[in-house]
Structures are given as structure tokens and as C-alpha cells.
Design an enzyme around this catalytic site. Structure first.
Site, PDB file in Angstrom:
ATOM      1  N   ASP A  38       0.853  -1.198   0.000  1.00 13.59           N
ATOM      2  CA  ASP A  38       0.000   0.000   0.000  1.00 13.59           C
ATOM      3  C   ASP A  38       0.881   1.238   0.000  1.00 13.59           C
ATOM      4  O   ASP A  38       1.864   1.294   0.730  1.00 13.59           O
ATOM      5  CB  ASP A  38      -0.916  -0.007   1.241  1.00 13.59           C
ATOM      6  CG  ASP A  38      -2.147   0.872   1.056  1.00 13.59           C
ATOM      7  OD1 ASP A  38      -1.983   2.057   0.730  1.00 13.59           O
ATOM      8  OD2 ASP A  38      -3.265   0.366   1.245  1.00 13.59           O
ATOM      9  N   ASP A  73       3.702   1.367  -5.806  1.00 13.83           N
ATOM     10  CA  ASP A  73       2.529   1.770  -6.578  1.00 13.83           C
ATOM     11  C   ASP A  73       2.103   0.646  -7.535  1.00 13.83           C
ATOM     12  O   ASP A  73       2.858   0.262  -8.424  1.00 13.83           O
ATOM     13  CB  ASP A  73       2.908   3.028  -7.371  1.00 13.83           C
ATOM     14  CG  ASP A  73       1.750   3.625  -8.124  1.00 13.83           C
ATOM     15  OD1 ASP A  73       0.691   2.990  -8.218  1.00 13.83           O
ATOM     16  OD2 ASP A  73       1.926   4.749  -8.644  1.00 13.83           O
ATOM     17  N   TYR A 165     -14.242   4.978 -13.229  1.00  9.39           N
ATOM     18  CA  TYR A 165     -14.251   3.887 -12.246  1.00  9.39           C
ATOM     19  C   TYR A 165     -15.050   2.685 -12.771  1.00  9.39           C
ATOM     20  O   TYR A 165     -14.598   1.534 -12.681  1.00  9.39           O
ATOM     21  CB  TYR A 165     -14.876   4.432 -10.963  1.00  9.39           C
ATOM     22  CG  TYR A 165     -14.965   3.489  -9.799  1.00  9.39           C
ATOM     23  CD1 TYR A 165     -13.852   3.204  -9.012  1.00  9.39           C
ATOM     24  CD2 TYR A 165     -16.177   2.891  -9.453  1.00  9.39           C
ATOM     25  CE1 TYR A 165     -13.940   2.354  -7.923  1.00  9.39           C
ATOM     26  CE2 TYR A 165     -16.271   2.047  -8.362  1.00  9.39           C
ATOM     27  CZ  TYR A 165     -15.153   1.785  -7.603  1.00  9.39           C
ATOM     28  OH  TYR A 165     -15.249   0.939  -6.523  1.00  9.39           O
ATOM     29  N   LYS A 169     -13.610  -1.010 -13.565  1.00  6.96           N
ATOM     30  CA  LYS A 169     -14.142  -2.208 -12.897  1.00  6.96           C
ATOM     31  C   LYS A 169     -14.681  -3.211 -13.912  1.00  6.96           C
ATOM     32  O   LYS A 169     -14.557  -4.429 -13.720  1.00  6.96           O
ATOM     33  CB  LYS A 169     -15.224  -1.819 -11.885  1.00  6.96           C
ATOM     34  CG  LYS A 169     -14.688  -1.026 -10.684  1.00  6.96           C
ATOM     35  CD  LYS A 169     -13.522  -1.736 -10.002  1.00  6.96           C
ATOM     36  CE  LYS A 169     -13.254  -1.235  -8.603  1.00  6.96           C
ATOM     37  NZ  LYS A 169     -12.079  -1.868  -7.987  1.00  6.96           N
TER      38      LYS A 169
HETATM   39  N1  LIG Z   1     -16.092   0.196   0.001  1.00  4.48           N
HETATM   40  C1  LIG Z   1     -17.040  -0.195  -0.864  1.00  4.48           C
HETATM   41  O1  LIG Z   1     -18.245  -0.196  -0.555  1.00  4.48           O
HETATM   42  C2  LIG Z   1     -16.630  -0.662  -2.240  1.00  4.48           C
HETATM   43  C3  LIG Z   1     -17.642  -0.888  -3.178  1.00  4.48           C
HETATM   44  C4  LIG Z   1     -17.295  -1.359  -4.429  1.00  4.48           C
HETATM   45  C5  LIG Z   1     -15.959  -1.614  -4.728  1.00  4.48           C
HETATM   46  N2  LIG Z   1     -14.984  -1.364  -3.794  1.00  4.48           N
HETATM   47  C6  LIG Z   1     -13.600  -1.638  -4.169  1.00  4.48           C
HETATM   48  O2  LIG Z   1     -12.957  -2.328  -3.115  1.00  4.48           O
HETATM   49  C7  LIG Z   1     -11.581  -1.935  -3.057  1.00  4.48           C
HETATM   50  C8  LIG Z   1     -11.237  -1.411  -1.668  1.00  4.48           C
HETATM   51  O3  LIG Z   1     -12.029  -0.282  -1.387  1.00  4.48           O
HETATM   52  P1  LIG Z   1     -12.014   0.441   0.034  1.00  4.48           P
HETATM   53  O4  LIG Z   1     -13.381   0.960   0.237  1.00  4.48           O
HETATM   54  O5  LIG Z   1     -11.389  -0.434   1.047  1.00  4.48           O
HETATM   55  O6  LIG Z   1     -11.059   1.704  -0.307  1.00  4.48           O
HETATM   56  P2  LIG Z   1     -10.038   2.506   0.631  1.00  4.48           P
HETATM   57  O7  LIG Z   1      -9.894   3.856  -0.001  1.00  4.48           O
HETATM   58  O8  LIG Z   1     -10.467   2.436   2.063  1.00  4.48           O
HETATM   59  O9  LIG Z   1      -8.666   1.685   0.492  1.00  4.48           O
HETATM   60  C9  LIG Z   1      -7.957   1.629  -0.705  1.00  4.48           C
HETATM   61  C10 LIG Z   1      -6.486   1.443  -0.387  1.00  4.48           C
HETATM   62  O10 LIG Z   1      -5.766   1.348  -1.633  1.00  4.48           O
HETATM   63  C11 LIG Z   1      -4.541   2.053  -1.490  1.00  4.48           C
HETATM   64  N3  LIG Z   1      -4.052   2.454  -2.820  1.00  4.48           N
HETATM   65  C12 LIG Z   1      -4.632   3.359  -3.651  1.00  4.48           C
HETATM   66  N4  LIG Z   1      -3.900   3.498  -4.758  1.00  4.48           N
HETATM   67  C13 LIG Z   1      -2.828   2.659  -4.635  1.00  4.48           C
HETATM   68  C14 LIG Z   1      -1.724   2.365  -5.485  1.00  4.48           C
HETATM   69  N5  LIG Z   1      -1.574   2.938  -6.668  1.00  4.48           N
HETATM   70  N6  LIG Z   1      -0.824   1.435  -5.058  1.00  4.48           N
HETATM   71  C15 LIG Z   1      -0.970   0.842  -3.846  1.00  4.48           C
HETATM   72  N7  LIG Z   1      -1.999   1.099  -3.008  1.00  4.48           N
HETATM   73  C16 LIG Z   1      -2.906   2.000  -3.399  1.00  4.48           C
HETATM   74  C17 LIG Z   1      -4.890   3.230  -0.599  1.00  4.48           C
HETATM   75  O11 LIG Z   1      -3.753   3.797   0.019  1.00  4.48           O
HETATM   76  C18 LIG Z   1      -5.875   2.597   0.383  1.00  4.48           C
HETATM   77  O12 LIG Z   1      -5.236   2.117   1.555  1.00  4.48           O
HETATM   78  C19 LIG Z   1     -11.392  -0.892  -4.171  1.00  4.48           C
HETATM   79  O13 LIG Z   1     -10.904  -1.524  -5.329  1.00  4.48           O
HETATM   80  C20 LIG Z   1     -12.789  -0.380  -4.402  1.00  4.48           C
HETATM   81  O14 LIG Z   1     -12.952   0.137  -5.698  1.00  4.48           O
HETATM   82  C21 LIG Z   1     -15.296  -0.884  -2.556  1.00  4.48           C
END
Ligand SMILES: NC(=O)c1ccc[n+]([C@@H]2O[C@H](COP(=O)([O-])OP(=O)(O)OC[C@H]3O[C@@H](n4cnc5c(N)ncnc54)[C@H](O)[C@@H]3O)[C@@H](O)[C@H]2O)c1
Length: 304
Positions: A38, A73, A165, A169
Site C-alpha cells: 500500500d 505503486d 471507475y 471495474k
Molecule cells: N467500500 C465499498 O463499498 C466498495 C464498493 C465497491 C468496490 N470497492 C472496491 O474495493 C476496493 C477497496 O475499497 P475500500 O473501500 O477499502 O477503499 P479505501 O480507499 O479504504 O482503500 C484503498 C487502499 O488502496 C490504497 N491504494 C490506492 N492506490 C494505490 C496504489 N496505486 N498502489 C498501492 N496502493 C494503493 C490506498 O492507500 C488505500 O489504503 C477498491 O478496489 C474499491 O474500488 C469498494
């Protein structure tokens, strides 16, 4: 007693926060050795810090688990290679990759900048490719193959102000399906989760989500897909929210109509509606409801 994923070496991208953190903690608690990958960015992908990955590793170690932090990254090829390389260097193999890292940059299509498009596609879609590619090259040669778990979203089916987005996806879903068929003969599975969970990302969604749960509700399904008990499951997309798990259908044609020879536009205009027609897009039907709720300053209800 052995854990559910005892001894497996698992990479979790985005493992420093939200759902990724819950997956990393749960995997370690069930006996996996975990790379927490991360870069600790804001929801829009800015202001990186290595602290978030390190703090999850500390949590894992305090609970008696084994983990390393990598602040690389995922949208860069070198990042994917270093993340997978860290697992190989430390433990000599890689059994699972869970690609959770993601960012959000919402904007109506006509206002979206090139950077808003590129960064979201790069983080989600290329961010799956970089780690899956590096891991698959190792998994195909090692005994036991491996498991790839992608993170999609219900938004892949369409989203009003998230064209970047949603497209990323949708790309993840197709990419996972392609990985499933391409890697099948090497004993590597590839599946995707469409989660809904309370995180900073879902807090930003401009609608009330009818179904909601916590990141800890999503982790058990990921552990199952990483485990030896799920070796027969590949090419699937599962919604995971709260106490619900749902499987999505596989894309396929639903109706066909044929012309006597080559179609003309006039003939299509005359026959299409009464034959193959269209498939109902639920989101379009709800647009007016969303517009009215937004005008009234409310968060409209959405099913996912
Ligand atoms: N939370 C939801 O309800 C939801 C719904 C649909 C999809 N998602 C998907 O689930 C996944 C997790 O979502 P979340 O809600 O936990 O998000 P979040 O923002 O809480 O966590 C995402 C993490 O990814 C890290 N990150 C971002 N860009 C990065 C990079 N280039 N390299 C390394 N790390 C990186 C961030 O630092 C962060 O810790 C995502 O792919 C999101 O699109 C979440």
C-alpha cells in the site's frame, strides 16, 4: 489447530486501509504470511505515505502473525514486480494475490479530465495486471499453482458520475475472466469480488446503499477463494456485502434475429424493436428518482 490458509504466502494490495486491511489481518490470523502492499494515498490517490502499510504489519505482528510492508505503486510495472518480488525474497513462493488497491475520482463524463480518467484506470485496471502478471509467471511454475482475487464493483454495470471507475471495474471483470481461462491449465484460479462495505470510499458515494456491511464481512470470502478448498472455483464474480454472498451471471447473448442476407439500416429500424429489442437497464429507469433526490439535497437509494 491450523488456520484456514495456513502457510500460504499472500499479497494484499491496498492492504493498508479499508477492505484490504481487513483481508490482510484476517489472512494473517488464519495462518497466511502476508505482503501488505500500500502506498497510503488519499481517496483521490494523492499524498502517499508508507505508514499505513507499516501500521497494518505492526497489528499483524502484535497478534503473532507474519507480514511485511511494501509501499509500492500498483499502477507501475516495477511496483507489481517489487510487490511480488518481496514475497519471493522473504518466503520463496507466492500462493495468492488479492488486488484491493483503488482510488475514486468522480466527475460527470463531460467534465472529466484526462488525468481523472488515466489515474483511475491505471490504479484499478493496470493495478490488477501488474501484480497478477508478476505472480502468474511464478505460480505457473510452482507446485500448487495459485489464486488471484480481483476487486470489481457493482458500478461496473454503469454509474452516473464514475465513467472512469465503472470502465476500470468492467475491465477488471473481463481481465479476471481472461486470467481464469488463460491460467486454468496451470492450476491458477482467478475470481473477482464486488464488495459493499463501510470505508472512506463508500462514505463518498452520493447515494444511500440499500445493502451495507463492514470490511470484516468481505474478508472470509477472500480467504475461502485463496484456500485449497476453492480450487474448483474460477472465472466468477461474487457480490459480498454484510451477510450476503451473490454470484453474477456469465455474459452471453440472450436473443438473436437474422436477416435473409445482409441487414440494411431500414430493415433493422423496421424489425429490431419487435425481435431482439433491448435489455432493460435498471439504472436508466432510476435516473429521475436520483435527480429528484439530489435536487432535494438527499442521498437517493441504490441497490448496490
Ligand atoms: N467500500 C465499498 O463499498 C466498495 C464498493 C465497491 C468496490 N470497492 C472496491 O474495493 C476496493 C477497496 O475499497 P475500500 O473501500 O477499502 O477503499 P479505501 O480507499 O479504504 O482503500 C484503498 C487502499 O488502496 C490504497 N491504494 C490506492 N492506490 C494505490 C496504489 N496505486 N498502489 C498501492 N496502493 C494503493 C490506498 O492507500 C488505500 O489504503 C477498491 O478496489 C474499491 O474500488 C469498494
Amino acid at each position: 489447530m491450523a488456520g484456514f490458509v495456513e502457510g500460504k504466502v499472500v499479497v494484499v494490495t491496498g492492504g493498508g486501509g479499508g477492505i484490504g486491511r481487513a483481508v490482510a489481518l484476517a489472512a494473517a490470523a488464519e495462518g497466511a504470511r502476508v505482503v501488505v502492499a500500500d502506498i497510503g494515498v488519499s481517496m483521490a490517490g494523492e499524498d502517499p505515505t508508507s505508514e499505513v502499510a507499516e501500521s497494518v504489519v505492526k497489528e499483524i505482528e502484535q497478534a503473532g502473525g507474519d507480514a511485511i510492508a511494501v509501499a509500492e505503486d500498483v499502477s507501475q510495472m516495477a511496483g507489481g514486480e517489487h510487490i511480488v518480488g518481496a514475497a519471493l525474497e522473504r518466503w520463496g513462493r507466492i500462493d495468492g494475490v488479492v488486488a484491493v488497491a483503488g482510488i475514486l475520482r468522480e466527475r460527470m463524463l463531460f467534465n472529466m479530465t484526462e488525468d481523472e480518467w488515466d489515474s483511475v484506470i491505471a490504479t484499478h485496471l493496470k493495478g490488477h495486471f501488474t501484480v497478477f502478471r508478476a505472480a502468474a509467471a511464478v505460480m505457473r511454475k510452482q507446485e500448487g499453482g495459485g489464486a488471484l482475487v480481483g476487486f470489481a464493483s457493482g458500478a461496473f454495470a454503469g454509474s452516473v458520475a464514475q465513467a472512469n471507475y465503472s470502465a476500470a471495474k468492467g475491465g477488471v471483470v473481463s481481465f479476471v475472466r481472461s486470467a481464469a481461462v488463460g491460467l486454468h491449465r496451470y492450476g491458477i484460479t482467478a475470481n473477482a469480488i464486488a464488495p459493499v462495505a463501510r470505508t472512506r470510499m463508500s462514505a463518498n458515494v452520493p447515494m444511500e446503499l440499500a445493502e451495507m456491511g463492514d470490511p470484516e464481512d468481505v474478508a472470509p470470502m477472500v480467504l475461502y477463494l485463496l484456500s485449497d478448498q476453492a480450487r474448483h472455483i474460477t472465472g466468477q464474480l461474487y457480490t459480498v456485502v454484510g451477510s450476503k454472498i451473490a454470484v453474477w451471471n456469465q455474459p452471453e447473448e440472450v436473443r438473436a434475429v437474422y436477416a435473409a442476407g445482409r441487414w440494411t439500416p431500414e430493415e433493422i429500424a423496421a424489425r429490431l424493436d419487435a425481435t431482439v429489442g433491448q435489455e432493460r437497464m435498471g439504472l436508466i429507469d432510476r435516473l429521475e428518482e436520483y435527480r429528484q433526490a439530489a435536487t432535494a439535497g438527499e442521498k437517493p437509494n441504490a441497490s448496490t
